[in-house]
Design a protein around this motif. Structure first.
Motif, mmCIF file in Angstrom:
data_model
loop_
_atom_site.group_PDB
_atom_site.id
_atom_site.type_symbol
_atom_site.label_atom_id
_atom_site.label_comp_id
_atom_site.label_asym_id
_atom_site.label_seq_id
_atom_site.Cartn_x
_atom_site.Cartn_y
_atom_site.Cartn_z
ATOM 1 N N MET A 149 0.681 -0.940 0.123
ATOM 2 C CA MET A 149 0.237 0.123 0.163
ATOM 3 C C MET A 149 0.731 1.171 0.087
ATOM 4 O O MET A 149 0.432 2.307 -0.782
ATOM 5 N N MET A 150 1.971 1.138 0.783
ATOM 6 C CA MET A 150 2.741 2.304 0.887
ATOM 7 C C MET A 150 3.602 2.852 -0.492
ATOM 8 O O MET A 150 4.119 3.772 -0.668
ATOM 9 N N ALA B 119 -1.150 7.003 3.233
ATOM 10 C CA ALA B 119 0.268 7.212 3.392
ATOM 11 C C ALA B 119 0.696 8.241 2.737
ATOM 12 O O ALA B 119 0.329 8.569 1.645
ATOM 13 N N ARG B 120 1.973 8.723 3.303
ATOM 14 C CA ARG B 120 2.808 9.597 2.581
ATOM 15 C C ARG B 120 4.329 9.271 2.676
ATOM 16 O O ARG B 120 4.824 8.846 3.469
ATOM 17 N N LEU C 155 -2.196 8.194 -2.274
ATOM 18 C CA LEU C 155 -3.578 8.267 -3.091
ATOM 19 C C LEU C 155 -3.791 9.425 -4.341
ATOM 20 O O LEU C 155 -4.042 9.124 -5.164
ATOM 21 N N ALA C 156 -3.180 10.466 -3.567
ATOM 22 C CA ALA C 156 -3.155 11.642 -4.339
ATOM 23 C C ALA C 156 -2.370 11.872 -5.597
ATOM 24 O O ALA C 156 -2.426 12.601 -6.462
ATOM 25 N N ASP C 157 -1.274 11.510 -5.164
ATOM 26 C CA ASP C 157 0.159 11.598 -6.156
ATOM 27 C C ASP C 157 0.986 10.471 -6.263
ATOM 28 O O ASP C 157 2.064 10.610 -5.929
ATOM 29 N N ARG D 53 6.300 7.019 -6.251
ATOM 30 C CA ARG D 53 7.073 6.321 -7.146
ATOM 31 C C ARG D 53 8.593 7.037 -7.551
ATOM 32 O O ARG D 53 9.587 6.222 -7.530
ATOM 33 N N ARG D 54 8.392 8.293 -7.860
ATOM 34 C CA ARG D 54 9.739 8.781 -8.082
ATOM 35 C C ARG D 54 10.537 9.122 -6.691
ATOM 36 O O ARG D 54 11.790 9.111 -6.959
#
Length: 335
Positions: free
Chosen positions: A63-64, A75-76, A83-85, A90-91
């Motif tokens: 999930m993370m 999560a951030r 979820l938002a970005d 991934r970058r």
């Protein structure tokens, strides 16, 4: 050569923790694999995630790392919301899973260059970074050989090298040393320590309690999808029981005298006749020093006197009711 050479991509700065999990939940039909998991990981530190097989560690990592969408919560990673970005997440991160995912029909160097191209790095940067990573992971001589001829340990090292091509802020390591011999595992630990000293943040799931003890600044213990304990290794060890004072007598015929002497200064003494050992609860080094003085003033000859703290294995047993088992973890998400 360190991983901060000139070929290393420039990282964007961000403020706050490197990793944040907020009330993560993952359900598969009627099964709740992850149930309200929250934690934070400061920049440049290592979080060890421990738990029995099927506890939810790998599902949490999925999930993370945007491989699985949370049922609820979020999560951030490096300040970016999964979820938002998800593309920004991934970058900012690298991931090494439980099994090496490199292409066995390419050479080691080609695997690294392929990943660099996918990240959009320049050819010059990719070439320099590939040389750098092959050297760092002791793969220079094998760099132009096809991966199908690599040993298991070489594949794991290459897998980690590939995940570092873009010098990510955050690296997720899902049981990275599984299948490695003790020497290869120790060598990989040194590489991971270097990464952290260079500013990389690690989240590490592991089946090896010694690995968490060696590497993690803080540890999260997960069982049945929930966080049941969190703290430093020492804090968790203290939760599972007090330290023990262990006295080893040189001569068996002095064991009873030693027991009587020790019993006069502590509340409880356990005797192991075969090992010529006496064990008693202790608060720490102060108790050990005090008892050492007691025996120094006696005629009893000792082979050893020391302090034994609970191990992470003791913590694991105390918290979950079972020992850690070196097997595959977690529920496989439907494809």
């Amino acid at each position: 050569m360190t991983l901060l050479a000139s070929a290393r991509p420039v990282r964007e700065r961000f403020v706050g923790p490197a990793i944040e999990a907020e009330h993560l939940v993952k359900r598969f039909d009627d099964l709740t694999a992850v149930d309200d998991v929250s934690f934070t990981v400061p920049q440049g530190s290592v979080l060890g995630m421990l738990g029995p097989n099927g506890a939810g560690k790998t599902t949490t990592v999925r999930m993370m790392t945007t491989l699985s969408r949370p049922t609820s919560g979020t999560a951030r990673v490096a300040g970016h919301d999964v979820l938002a970005d998800p593309e920004a997440v991934r970058r900012s991160m690298g991931l090494t899973g439980q099994a090496a995912t490199v292409d066995e029909f390419l050479t080691g160097r080609e695997n690294i260059r392929l990943m660099g191209a996918l990240y959009g790095l320049s050819r010059r940067a990719i070439a320099a970074r590939a040389d750098q990573l092959l050297e760092r992971f002791t793969l220079t001589e094998a760099g132009d050989k096809v991966v199908k001829d690599y040993s298991g340990g070489m594949r794991r090292r290459l897998d980690l090298a590939v995940s570092l091509i873009a010098a990510p802020h955050v690296l997720f390591l899902d049981e990275p040393t599984t299948g490695l011999d003790p020497r290869s595992r120790s060598e990989l630990w040194e590489v991971l320590r270097e990464l952290v000293s260079d500013g990389t943040t690690l989240l590490l799931t592991t089946q090896y309690l010694e690995e968490a003890d060696q590497l993690a600044d803080r540890i999260v213990v997960i069982d049945h999808g929930r966080v049941i304990a969190e703290g430093t290794a020492l804090e968790l060890k203290d939760q599972s029981g007090k330290a023990a004072l262990v006295v080893t007598v040189s001569h068996a015929d002095q064991l009873e005298a030693a027991r009587a002497l020790l019993a006069a200064h502590v509340a409880e003494v356990h005797v192991d006749i075969a090992a010529r050992q006496l064990t008693a609860p202790a608060e720490g080094l102060t108790d050990m020093t005090r008892i050492a003085r007691v025996f120094d003033g006696s005629e009893i000859v000792l082979d050893d006197l020391g302090l034994k703290r609970p191990t992470l294995d003791d913590v694991f047993l105390h918290l979950t009711g079972r020992r850690a088992e070196p097997q595959a973890d977690d529920i496989e998400e439907p494809r």
